[in-house]
Write a protein that holds these residues in place. Structure first.
Motif, short mmCIF file in Angstrom:
data_model
loop_
_atom_site.label_atom_id
_atom_site.label_comp_id
_atom_site.label_asym_id
_atom_site.label_seq_id
_atom_site.Cartn_x
_atom_site.Cartn_y
_atom_site.Cartn_z
N ALA A 19 0.84 -1.21 0.00
CA ALA A 19 0.00 0.00 0.00
C ALA A 19 0.87 1.25 0.00
CB ALA A 19 -0.93 -0.01 1.21
N SER A 20 1.95 1.21 0.73
CA SER A 20 2.86 2.35 0.78
C SER A 20 3.49 2.59 -0.59
CB SER A 20 3.95 2.12 1.83
OG SER A 20 4.80 3.22 1.92
N ALA A 21 3.92 1.53 -1.24
CA ALA A 21 4.52 1.67 -2.58
C ALA A 21 3.52 2.23 -3.58
CB ALA A 21 5.06 0.32 -3.06
N LEU A 22 2.27 1.77 -3.52
CA LEU A 22 1.24 2.29 -4.42
C LEU A 22 0.99 3.77 -4.17
CD1 LEU A 22 -1.36 -0.62 -4.49
CD2 LEU A 22 0.12 0.14 -6.35
N ARG A 23 0.92 4.14 -2.89
CA ARG A 23 0.67 5.55 -2.55
C ARG A 23 1.82 6.44 -3.03
NH1 ARG A 23 -2.57 9.53 -2.23
NH2 ARG A 23 -2.29 10.89 -0.45
N LEU A 24 3.05 5.99 -2.85
CA LEU A 24 4.20 6.75 -3.32
C LEU A 24 4.19 6.88 -4.84
CD1 LEU A 24 6.94 5.33 -0.95
CD2 LEU A 24 6.01 7.65 -0.92
N ALA A 25 3.81 5.81 -5.52
CA ALA A 25 3.73 5.84 -6.98
C ALA A 25 2.66 6.81 -7.46
CB ALA A 25 3.47 4.44 -7.53
N GLU A 26 1.58 6.93 -6.71
CA GLU A 26 0.52 7.88 -7.06
C GLU A 26 0.98 9.32 -6.86
OE1 GLU A 26 -2.76 7.04 -4.49
OE2 GLU A 26 -3.27 5.17 -5.51
N LEU A 27 1.74 9.55 -5.82
CA LEU A 27 2.13 10.91 -5.45
C LEU A 27 3.30 11.45 -6.28
CD1 LEU A 27 1.81 10.55 -1.60
CD2 LEU A 27 0.42 12.02 -3.06
N MET A 28 4.20 10.59 -6.71
CA MET A 28 5.40 11.05 -7.42
C MET A 28 5.08 11.91 -8.65
SD MET A 28 8.15 10.53 -5.82
CE MET A 28 9.32 10.89 -7.11
N PRO A 29 4.18 11.51 -9.54
CA PRO A 29 3.90 12.36 -10.70
C PRO A 29 3.35 13.73 -10.31
CG PRO A 29 2.98 10.17 -11.03
CD PRO A 29 3.46 10.25 -9.62
N LYS A 30 2.56 13.78 -9.26
CA LYS A 30 2.01 15.07 -8.81
C LYS A 30 3.12 15.99 -8.33
CE LYS A 30 -2.43 13.17 -7.45
NZ LYS A 30 -3.35 12.91 -6.35
N VAL A 31 4.08 15.43 -7.64
CA VAL A 31 5.19 16.22 -7.12
C VAL A 31 6.12 16.64 -8.25
CG1 VAL A 31 7.23 16.14 -5.63
CG2 VAL A 31 5.07 15.18 -4.84
N GLU A 32 6.39 15.74 -9.17
CA GLU A 32 7.32 16.02 -10.27
C GLU A 32 6.75 17.01 -11.28
OE1 GLU A 32 9.67 11.77 -10.37
OE2 GLU A 32 8.03 12.11 -11.75
N GLN A 33 5.47 16.88 -11.62
CA GLN A 33 4.89 17.69 -12.68
C GLN A 33 4.36 19.03 -12.19
OE1 GLN A 33 1.94 15.17 -14.41
NE2 GLN A 33 3.44 13.73 -15.20
N ASP A 34 3.63 19.02 -11.10
CA ASP A 34 2.92 20.22 -10.68
C ASP A 34 3.57 20.94 -9.51
OD1 ASP A 34 1.03 19.52 -12.58
OD2 ASP A 34 -0.23 18.48 -11.13
N ALA A 35 4.53 20.31 -8.88
CA ALA A 35 5.10 20.85 -7.65
C ALA A 35 4.00 21.15 -6.64
CB ALA A 35 5.95 22.08 -7.93
N ASP A 36 3.05 20.23 -6.57
CA ASP A 36 1.91 20.35 -5.67
C ASP A 36 2.38 20.23 -4.22
OD1 ASP A 36 -0.43 20.07 -4.20
OD2 ASP A 36 -1.31 18.57 -5.51
N ILE A 37 2.23 21.30 -3.46
CA ILE A 37 2.70 21.32 -2.07
C ILE A 37 2.02 20.27 -1.21
CG2 ILE A 37 2.83 22.74 0.03
CD1 ILE A 37 4.84 23.50 -2.19
N GLU A 38 0.72 20.09 -1.39
CA GLU A 38 -0.01 19.08 -0.61
C GLU A 38 0.48 17.68 -0.96
OE1 GLU A 38 -2.30 17.30 2.19
OE2 GLU A 38 -1.81 19.42 1.99
N ALA A 39 0.72 17.43 -2.24
CA ALA A 39 1.24 16.12 -2.66
C ALA A 39 2.63 15.90 -2.09
CB ALA A 39 1.26 16.02 -4.18
N LEU A 40 3.45 16.93 -2.07
CA LEU A 40 4.79 16.83 -1.49
C LEU A 40 4.69 16.49 0.00
CD1 LEU A 40 7.84 17.07 -1.70
CD2 LEU A 40 7.58 19.54 -1.29
#
Length: 75
Positions: A19-40
């Motif tokens: 579950a942790s790996a899936l959650r990290l995989a979901e969050l990485m694109p948000k952090v990389e593309q949008d620099a989304d502070i909440e996602a970070l």
């Protein structure tokens, strides 16, 4: 490999880290593309949870790369 008697524990570990790996995989694109502070923030929280689980289980699970993963979660 965990002893066969520990089947429930094996399932719990797989669920936790899976579950942790899936959650990290979901969050990485948000952090990389949008620099989304909440996602970070959520990414850092998930990494801390993973690191805490690895520290709590240190030496208890026969995972050769566990120490390496623990160090990687600190960045």
């Amino acid at each position: 490999m965990l002893h066969p008697v520990l089947a429930a524990e094996r399932k719990a570990l797989l669920a936790l880290f899976g579950a942790s790996a899936l959650r990290l995989a979901e969050l990485m694109p948000k952090v990389e593309q949008d620099a989304d502070i909440e996602a970070l923030h959520q990414l850092r929280v998930e990494l801390r949870r993973t690191r805490s689980a690895l520290q709590a289980l240190r030496g208890a699970i026969p995972v050769p790369d566990a120490e390496h993963l623990l160090a990687e979660c600190r960045w």
